[in-house]
Scaffold this motif. Structure first.
Motif, mmCIF file in Angstrom:
data_model
loop_
_atom_site.group_PDB
_atom_site.id
_atom_site.type_symbol
_atom_site.label_atom_id
_atom_site.label_comp_id
_atom_site.label_asym_id
_atom_site.label_seq_id
_atom_site.Cartn_x
_atom_site.Cartn_y
_atom_site.Cartn_z
ATOM 1 N N UNK A 197 -5.839 20.114 -13.170
ATOM 2 C CA UNK A 197 -4.833 18.959 -13.635
ATOM 3 C C UNK A 197 -3.865 20.829 -13.632
ATOM 4 N N UNK A 198 -3.752 21.959 -13.698
ATOM 5 C CA UNK A 198 -2.912 22.810 -13.954
ATOM 6 C C UNK A 198 -2.162 22.909 -12.696
ATOM 7 N N UNK A 199 -2.809 22.771 -11.937
ATOM 8 C CA UNK A 199 -2.437 22.652 -9.823
ATOM 9 C C UNK A 199 -1.671 21.371 -10.366
ATOM 10 N N UNK A 200 -1.538 20.143 -10.442
ATOM 11 C CA UNK A 200 -1.265 19.439 -10.454
ATOM 12 C C UNK A 200 0.816 19.473 -11.952
ATOM 13 N N UNK A 201 0.273 20.057 -12.646
ATOM 14 C CA UNK A 201 1.573 20.203 -13.721
ATOM 15 C C UNK A 201 1.954 20.864 -12.959
ATOM 16 N N UNK A 202 1.693 22.214 -12.125
ATOM 17 C CA UNK A 202 2.671 23.418 -11.995
ATOM 18 C C UNK A 202 2.940 22.847 -10.491
ATOM 19 N N UNK A 203 2.741 22.118 -9.050
ATOM 20 C CA UNK A 203 3.107 21.685 -8.700
ATOM 21 C C UNK A 203 3.213 20.678 -7.605
ATOM 22 N N UNK A 204 3.096 19.703 -9.039
ATOM 23 C CA UNK A 204 3.332 18.226 -8.471
ATOM 24 C C UNK A 204 2.580 17.281 -7.061
ATOM 25 N N UNK A 205 1.811 18.870 -7.087
ATOM 26 C CA UNK A 205 0.624 18.039 -5.595
ATOM 27 C C UNK A 205 0.049 16.921 -5.898
ATOM 28 N N UNK A 206 -0.737 15.792 -4.707
ATOM 29 C CA UNK A 206 -1.019 14.874 -5.012
ATOM 30 C C UNK A 206 -2.691 15.374 -5.740
ATOM 31 N N UNK A 207 -3.016 14.227 -6.065
ATOM 32 C CA UNK A 207 -4.454 14.486 -6.755
ATOM 33 C C UNK A 207 -5.701 15.472 -5.574
ATOM 34 N N UNK A 208 -5.654 14.275 -3.913
ATOM 35 C CA UNK A 208 -6.765 15.305 -3.974
ATOM 36 C C UNK A 208 -6.297 16.822 -3.127
ATOM 37 N N UNK A 209 -5.364 16.633 -3.038
ATOM 38 C CA UNK A 209 -5.032 18.027 -2.428
ATOM 39 C C UNK A 209 -5.001 19.132 -3.579
ATOM 40 N N UNK A 210 -5.382 18.613 -5.162
ATOM 41 C CA UNK A 210 -5.755 19.767 -5.576
ATOM 42 C C UNK A 210 -6.969 19.723 -6.343
ATOM 43 N N UNK A 211 -7.714 18.357 -5.983
ATOM 44 C CA UNK A 211 -9.422 18.993 -5.822
ATOM 45 C C UNK A 211 -9.625 19.756 -4.249
ATOM 46 N N UNK A 212 -9.069 20.007 -3.452
ATOM 47 C CA UNK A 212 -9.552 20.338 -2.171
ATOM 48 C C UNK A 212 -9.382 22.347 -2.464
ATOM 49 N N UNK A 213 -7.671 22.117 -2.924
ATOM 50 C CA UNK A 213 -6.632 23.327 -3.896
ATOM 51 C C UNK A 213 -7.816 23.846 -4.476
ATOM 52 N N UNK A 214 -8.420 22.979 -5.329
ATOM 53 C CA UNK A 214 -8.272 23.873 -6.767
ATOM 54 C C UNK A 214 -10.684 24.593 -6.646
ATOM 55 N N UNK A 215 -11.549 23.886 -5.337
ATOM 56 C CA UNK A 215 -12.177 24.982 -5.020
ATOM 57 C C UNK A 215 -12.294 26.215 -4.500
ATOM 58 N N UNK A 216 -11.233 26.206 -4.404
ATOM 59 C CA UNK A 216 -10.858 28.148 -3.400
ATOM 60 C C UNK A 216 -10.706 28.529 -4.898
ATOM 61 N N UNK A 217 -10.408 28.398 -6.010
ATOM 62 C CA UNK A 217 -9.969 28.919 -7.267
ATOM 63 C C UNK A 217 -10.967 29.093 -7.576
ATOM 64 N N UNK A 218 -12.224 27.679 -7.375
ATOM 65 C CA UNK A 218 -13.137 28.000 -8.090
ATOM 66 C C UNK A 218 -14.460 29.093 -7.874
ATOM 67 N N UNK A 219 -14.410 29.428 -6.706
ATOM 68 C CA UNK A 219 -15.302 30.218 -5.855
ATOM 69 C C UNK A 219 -14.757 31.584 -6.084
ATOM 70 N N UNK A 220 -13.321 31.968 -5.830
ATOM 71 C CA UNK A 220 -13.012 33.195 -6.466
ATOM 72 C C UNK A 220 -13.107 33.454 -8.167
ATOM 73 N N UNK A 221 -13.443 32.427 -9.176
ATOM 74 C CA UNK A 221 -12.849 32.873 -10.260
ATOM 75 C C UNK A 221 -14.553 32.919 -10.934
ATOM 76 N N UNK A 222 -15.695 32.668 -10.000
ATOM 77 C CA UNK A 222 -16.639 32.473 -10.472
ATOM 78 C C UNK A 222 -17.501 33.536 -9.303
ATOM 79 N N UNK A 223 -17.108 34.073 -8.341
ATOM 80 C CA UNK A 223 -17.362 35.136 -7.879
ATOM 81 C C UNK A 223 -16.244 36.251 -8.448
ATOM 82 N N UNK A 224 -15.540 36.226 -8.865
ATOM 83 C CA UNK A 224 -14.768 37.746 -10.245
ATOM 84 C C UNK A 224 -15.563 37.924 -11.116
#
Length: 268
Positions: free
Chosen positions: A169-196
């Motif tokens: 929802x953060x990505x959708x709120x800030x960028x207005x990108x489609x839901x499917x793109x937000x789900x796909x894009x979120x995985x990069x952040x999930x991985x990066x946050x978890x690794x950090x």
């Protein structure tokens, strides 16, 4: 600080990882929120901080692996994903540093409250409008993206979770990108946050590499079976599963609150 686990506990670590991966593959989210309580209460790992550091690494690797098919399908908006991940990673480092300084029982109590919030969000029926699927790329806002990333990254680091349920929802709120793109894009952040978070905990000796490896192996296998089953289920079936899983998360959260409320001087 690391526990010497028995063979049975190692087997349970693989099973727990498989359960998390299966849930993620089946309903597409939320499964990682059970990674901590499974390792803590099913496997019986005694140190809450090591549990958080270890599961953060497992969630990170699984997120990166799930990112690959989304990237191949063109579901990742790399510019927005990278900005969100970089800003959020800095915030996750701050959040995980704060998390390490908090008493383990208090951290688990607060974690359980977050689980109740997630369960409530998951139980709500999702009404997807055509505009949500198409997106509104013209509404891109850099400051909204940075603000969302900072908030989500801090929460992710503090509790040692992937945070996908907040990132999307953060990505959708800030960028207005489609839901499917937000789900796909979120995985990069999930991985990066978890690794950090995992690196921060590992620097303090609060990461069990063996258990993390077992969790990851189980997660990969479980994810494959979950994804295959998901393809055979209709939307109504998935909605029912989503509700049942939300109820399970809520029950586990209540149990965790009960077990850790003494940290705040509350006794029943």
């Amino acid at each position: 600080m690391l526990a010497d686990l028995a063979l049975t506990q190692h087997i349970l670590s693989v099973i727990s990882g498989a359960a998390v991966g299966f849930t993620l593959g089946l309903i597409g989210g939320g499964g990682s929120i059970l990674a901590v309580p499974l390792l803590l209460y099913l496997v019986g790992y005694p140190n809450p901080h090591v549990v958080i550091g270890t599961t953060a690494l497992a969630v990170s690797i699984n997120a990166y692996l799930n990112l690959i098919p989304h990237a191949r399908a063109g579901n990742v908006r790399w510019k927005e994903a990278v900005i969100f991940a970089v800003v959020g990673a800095v915030a996750a480092f701050v959040g995980s540093t704060l998390g390490k300084a908090v008493d383990g029982k208090k951290l688990l109590f607060l974690f359980a409250i977050l689980m109740l919030v997630i369960a409530a969000l998951m139980a709500r029926p999702k009404k997807v409008k055509p505009g949500d699927l198409e997106g509104h790329p013209g509404q891109f806002s850099l400051w909204k993206l940075i603000l969302s990333a900072a908030i989500v990254g801090t929460l992710s680091g503090f509790f040692g979770i992937g945070g996908g349920f907040l990132i999307v929802p953060g990505l959708v709120f800030a960028t207005g990108m489609p839901m499917l793109a937000a789900v796909g894009s979120s995985l990069f952040s999930v991985g990066t946050f978890g690794l950090t978070t995992a690196i921060n905990y590992a620097s303090s000796g609060l990461l069990d590499w063996t258990v993390a490896g077992l969790y990851i192996a189980g997660g990969i296998a479980g994810g494959v079976f979950g994804a295959r089953l998901a393809t055979h289920l209709g939307k109504s079936s998935k909605g029912t599963l989503n509700f049942i899983f939300a109820a399970l998360v809520a029950v586990v959260a209540v149990y965790m609150i009960y077990k850790n409320m003494s940290a705040f001087g509350i006794h029943l």
